[in-house]
Design an enzyme around this catalytic site. Structure first.
Site, PDB file in Angstrom:
ATOM      1  N   HIS A 254       0.824  -1.274  -0.037  1.00 26.15           N
ATOM      2  CA  HIS A 254       0.129   0.097  -0.134  1.00 26.15           C
ATOM      3  C   HIS A 254       1.041   1.305  -0.164  1.00 26.15           C
ATOM      4  CE1 HIS A 254      -3.285  -2.600   2.225  1.00 26.15           C
ATOM      5  NE2 HIS A 254      -3.629  -2.229   1.050  1.00 26.15           N
TER       6      HIS A 254
ATOM      7  N   LYS B 125     -16.967  -7.106   5.549  1.00 28.52           N
ATOM      8  CA  LYS B 125     -15.581  -8.045   6.398  1.00 28.52           C
ATOM      9  C   LYS B 125     -15.362  -7.557   7.875  1.00 28.52           C
ATOM     10  CE  LYS B 125     -13.117  -7.035   2.403  1.00 28.52           C
ATOM     11  NZ  LYS B 125     -11.983  -6.390   1.979  1.00 28.52           N
TER      12      LYS B 125
ATOM     13  N   ARG C  78      -1.985  -6.230  -8.452  1.00 31.64           N
ATOM     14  CA  ARG C  78      -0.942  -6.914  -8.169  1.00 31.64           C
ATOM     15  C   ARG C  78      -0.740  -8.272  -9.070  1.00 31.64           C
ATOM     16  NH1 ARG C  78      -3.037  -7.913  -2.438  1.00 31.64           N
ATOM     17  NH2 ARG C  78      -4.695  -8.235  -3.705  1.00 31.64           N
TER      18      ARG C  78
ATOM     19  N   SER D 130      -3.020  -7.506   2.838  1.00 28.41           N
ATOM     20  CA  SER D 130      -3.351  -7.499   4.212  1.00 28.41           C
ATOM     21  C   SER D 130      -3.990  -8.649   4.659  1.00 28.41           C
ATOM     22  CB  SER D 130      -4.637  -6.590   4.400  1.00 28.41           C
ATOM     23  OG  SER D 130      -4.191  -5.111   3.976  1.00 28.41           O
TER      24      SER D 130
HETATM   25  O1  PNS Z   1      -8.917  -2.992   0.040  1.00 26.13           O
HETATM   26  P1  PNS Z   1     -10.301  -3.193  -0.387  1.00 26.13           P
HETATM   27  O2  PNS Z   1     -11.226  -3.929   0.623  1.00 26.13           O
HETATM   28  O3  PNS Z   1     -10.207  -4.109  -1.610  1.00 26.13           O
HETATM   29  O4  PNS Z   1     -11.306  -1.908  -1.071  1.00 26.13           O
HETATM   30  C1  PNS Z   1     -12.534  -2.055  -1.437  1.00 26.13           C
HETATM   31  C2  PNS Z   1     -13.076  -0.690  -1.694  1.00 26.13           C
HETATM   32  C3  PNS Z   1     -13.156   0.081  -0.552  1.00 26.13           C
HETATM   33  C4  PNS Z   1     -12.301   0.158  -2.828  1.00 26.13           C
HETATM   34  C5  PNS Z   1     -14.560  -0.976  -2.323  1.00 26.13           C
HETATM   35  O5  PNS Z   1     -15.218  -1.938  -1.571  1.00 26.13           O
HETATM   36  C6  PNS Z   1     -15.461   0.204  -2.431  1.00 26.13           C
HETATM   37  O6  PNS Z   1     -15.141   1.198  -3.146  1.00 26.13           O
HETATM   38  N1  PNS Z   1     -16.594   0.409  -1.680  1.00 26.13           N
HETATM   39  C7  PNS Z   1     -17.414   1.409  -1.651  1.00 26.13           C
HETATM   40  C8  PNS Z   1     -18.826   1.062  -2.017  1.00 26.13           C
HETATM   41  C9  PNS Z   1     -18.957   1.562  -3.638  1.00 26.13           C
HETATM   42  O7  PNS Z   1     -19.031   2.429  -4.118  1.00 26.13           O
HETATM   43  N2  PNS Z   1     -19.520   0.399  -4.327  1.00 26.13           N
HETATM   44  C10 PNS Z   1     -20.326   0.478  -5.605  1.00 26.13           C
HETATM   45  C11 PNS Z   1     -19.036   0.881  -6.669  1.00 26.13           C
HETATM   46  S1  PNS Z   1     -17.945  -0.647  -6.990  1.00 26.13           S
END
Ligand code: PNS
Length: 171
Positions: A19, A43, A92, A130
């Site tokens: 990150h 989660k 990745r 993570s």
């Molecule tokens: O590190 P992660 O868990 O892969 O991050 C995921 C994240 C936070 C980027 C994703 O879950 C997110 O953007 N959530 C917000 C909800 C949202 O906007 N959903 C609709 C579009 S995909």
């Protein structure tokens, strides 16, 4: 001239060196990067949002060029709120691609003016997540070099405290 703001969203539970590598690359693309931690994730996190903000602050600070914030609801709505025109995500391996493509296309449908950009961390972090870092720490493995030292200390303390809670419940 208008400032270019990038949003770097994620769970960051906890922040890894992968990150951090993506963050330093994002800083080269934008005048300001907002690290955005999702609240109310489905989660169950190991660290609370406040703890995660704290851990990231400890490492990157919180000045005008790098902000650390939490958000709930739609990512693109938060991006608009902070004036971000870029969403940064780390890529990745091929296995990340499908999930990332879906999110990027959905976000583009919701707000076409916000562009998602994918950045690749150093190869040495290409397997670091993570989830795996937490698993290795829980099983007593060494995670040094994979997360910042301050995160490693908190991680080891947290898994040990969880273990002792389980043991005292079982005894
Ligand atoms: O590190 P992660 O868990 O892969 O991050 C995921 C994240 C936070 C980027 C994703 O879950 C997110 O953007 N959530 C917000 C909800 C949202 O906007 N959903 C609709 C579009 S995909």
């Amino acid at each position: 001239m208008t400032e270019r703001v990038a949003l770097y969203p994620g769970s960051f539970d906890p922040l890894t060196n992968g990150h951090l590598d993506i963050l330093s690359r994002a800083r080269r693309l934008a005048d300001r990067v907002v690290v955005a931690i999702l609240e109310n994730d489905v989660k169950t996190p190991l660290f609370s949002v406040a703890e995660r903000i704290d851990m990231i602050h400890e490492i990157v600070g919180d000045d005008r060029s790098t902000l650390v914030r939490s958000f709930s609801g739609l990512l693109v709505a938060f991006a608009r709120d902070v004036g971000a025109t870029l969403i940064v995500r780390g890529l990745r391996a091929v296995s990340d691609y499908e999930y990332e493509l879906q999110m990027a296309l959905m976000n583009r449908r919701l707000t076409p003016s916000i562009e998602t950009v994918f950045l690749m961390a150093k190869e040495e972090y290409s397997y670091v997540s993570s989830r795996l870092v937490k698993e290795v720490a829980r099983l007593g493995g060494d995670v040094s070099g994979l997360v910042p030292e301050s995160v490693r200390h908190r991680l080891v303390a947290r898994v040990l405290s969880q273990e002792s809670r389980v043991e005292s419940r079982e005894s």
